[in-house]
Enzyme design. Structure first.
Site, PDB file in Angstrom:
ATOM      1  N   ARG A   1       0.822  -1.218   0.000  1.00  0.00           N
ATOM      2  CA  ARG A   1       0.000   0.000   0.000  1.00  0.00           C
ATOM      3  C   ARG A   1       0.849   1.258   0.000  1.00  0.00           C
ATOM      4  O   ARG A   1       0.481   2.269   0.589  1.00  0.00           O
ATOM      5  CB  ARG A   1      -0.894   0.011   1.233  1.00  0.00           C
ATOM      6  CG  ARG A   1      -1.874  -1.110   1.284  1.00  0.00           C
ATOM      7  CD  ARG A   1      -2.774  -0.912   2.494  1.00  0.00           C
ATOM      8  NE  ARG A   1      -3.371  -2.166   2.868  1.00  0.00           N
ATOM      9  CZ  ARG A   1      -3.460  -2.620   4.101  1.00  0.00           C
ATOM     10  NH1 ARG A   1      -2.986  -1.923   5.108  1.00  0.00           N
ATOM     11  NH2 ARG A   1      -4.035  -3.765   4.342  1.00  0.00           N
ATOM     12  N   CYS A   2       1.948   1.235  -0.674  1.00  0.00           N
ATOM     13  CA  CYS A   2       2.912   2.334  -0.677  1.00  0.00           C
ATOM     14  C   CYS A   2       2.800   3.107  -1.994  1.00  0.00           C
ATOM     15  O   CYS A   2       2.422   2.541  -3.019  1.00  0.00           O
ATOM     16  CB  CYS A   2       4.320   1.745  -0.525  1.00  0.00           C
ATOM     17  SG  CYS A   2       5.671   2.923  -0.597  1.00  0.00           S
ATOM     18  N   GLY A   3       3.169   4.354  -1.955  1.00  0.00           N
ATOM     19  CA  GLY A   3       3.206   5.138  -3.181  1.00  0.00           C
ATOM     20  C   GLY A   3       4.216   4.617  -4.191  1.00  0.00           C
ATOM     21  O   GLY A   3       4.155   4.959  -5.373  1.00  0.00           O
ATOM     22  N   PHE A   4       5.139   3.760  -3.748  1.00  0.00           N
ATOM     23  CA  PHE A   4       6.144   3.175  -4.640  1.00  0.00           C
ATOM     24  C   PHE A   4       5.808   1.740  -5.050  1.00  0.00           C
ATOM     25  O   PHE A   4       6.601   1.080  -5.713  1.00  0.00           O
ATOM     26  CB  PHE A   4       7.523   3.218  -3.979  1.00  0.00           C
ATOM     27  CG  PHE A   4       8.049   4.617  -3.808  1.00  0.00           C
ATOM     28  CD1 PHE A   4       8.689   5.263  -4.851  1.00  0.00           C
ATOM     29  CD2 PHE A   4       7.876   5.297  -2.615  1.00  0.00           C
ATOM     30  CE1 PHE A   4       9.161   6.565  -4.707  1.00  0.00           C
ATOM     31  CE2 PHE A   4       8.340   6.594  -2.449  1.00  0.00           C
ATOM     32  CZ  PHE A   4       8.977   7.230  -3.499  1.00  0.00           C
ATOM     33  N   THR A   5       4.629   1.264  -4.673  1.00  0.00           N
ATOM     34  CA  THR A   5       4.236  -0.107  -4.987  1.00  0.00           C
ATOM     35  C   THR A   5       4.261  -0.383  -6.490  1.00  0.00           C
ATOM     36  O   THR A   5       4.519  -1.504  -6.913  1.00  0.00           O
ATOM     37  CB  THR A   5       2.853  -0.421  -4.375  1.00  0.00           C
ATOM     38  OG1 THR A   5       2.941  -0.260  -2.959  1.00  0.00           O
ATOM     39  CG2 THR A   5       2.401  -1.841  -4.679  1.00  0.00           C
TER      40      THR A   5
END
Length: 182
Positions: A56-60
């Site tokens: 659930r990360c902006g870098f996923t």
């Protein structure tokens, strides 16, 4: 003088400062996402890109690039190892089964992955304690999708920050240097 096994056991219990050359990445194992163990010794003679991940990360979105990197170089020996972690912002799913399904459904991930693993703090996995000792605190993960490149001999070649995309020219050049030519 501690044996290798004693050093590994000590690292599992507390952050031990190690002298360069006492251990290599090949001395570490992770619980696998499907159970069992993923031993880095399985990949002896091959470079390994160890990446702490989160669903659930902006870098996923980097999962796409990591899978493309694995597809591009796996026949030449590269292993990408995903290490799901909930250490940064609580951005990982609750179970290994949920992580595996998320990665499969959304990114068609087929590179090896570990169980959800701590990568920083007092509970950090011994590999991450060792890597921090080898390269210094400034090269330790400060967010999700931090990348450690391990050479075919088990030595740490370098660290690449979260913002380093899987297709970054510097990362690709470092990987290329470790692969057989041909």
């Amino acid at each position: 003088m501690l044996t290798r096994r004693a050093l590994i056991a000590a690292m599992a219990l507390s952050p031990v400062s190690l002298h360069a050359g006492e251990l290599s990445a090949r001395d570490f194992s992770f619980p696998g996402i499907d159970g069992g163990m993923v031993s880095l010794s399985e990949f002896a003679g091959r470079p390994v890109l160890v990446v702490n991940t989160a669903s659930r990360c902006g870098f996923t979105y980097q999962y796409d690039g990591l899978q493309a990197l694995y597809d591009r170089y796996r026949d030449r020996g590269l292993v990408v190892l995903g290490v799901p972690s909930d250490d940064f912002g609580g951005q990982e799913l609750d179970t290994e089964a949920a992580v595996k399904e998320f990665c499969s459904v959304n990114f068609s991930i087929d590179f090896p992955m570990t169980a959800i693993t701590a990568v920083r703090g007092p509970g950090a996995h011994p590999f991450y304690v060792w890597a921090r000792g080898e390269l210094g605190a400034e090269q330790a993960p400060s967010w999700n999708f931090h990348k450690y490149l391990v050479g075919p001999d088990g030595a740490l070649v370098g660290a690449f920050s979260t913002r380093t995309e899987p297709d970054d020219p510097q990362l690709l050049a470092a990987i290329e240097k470790l692969l057989p030519q041909g």
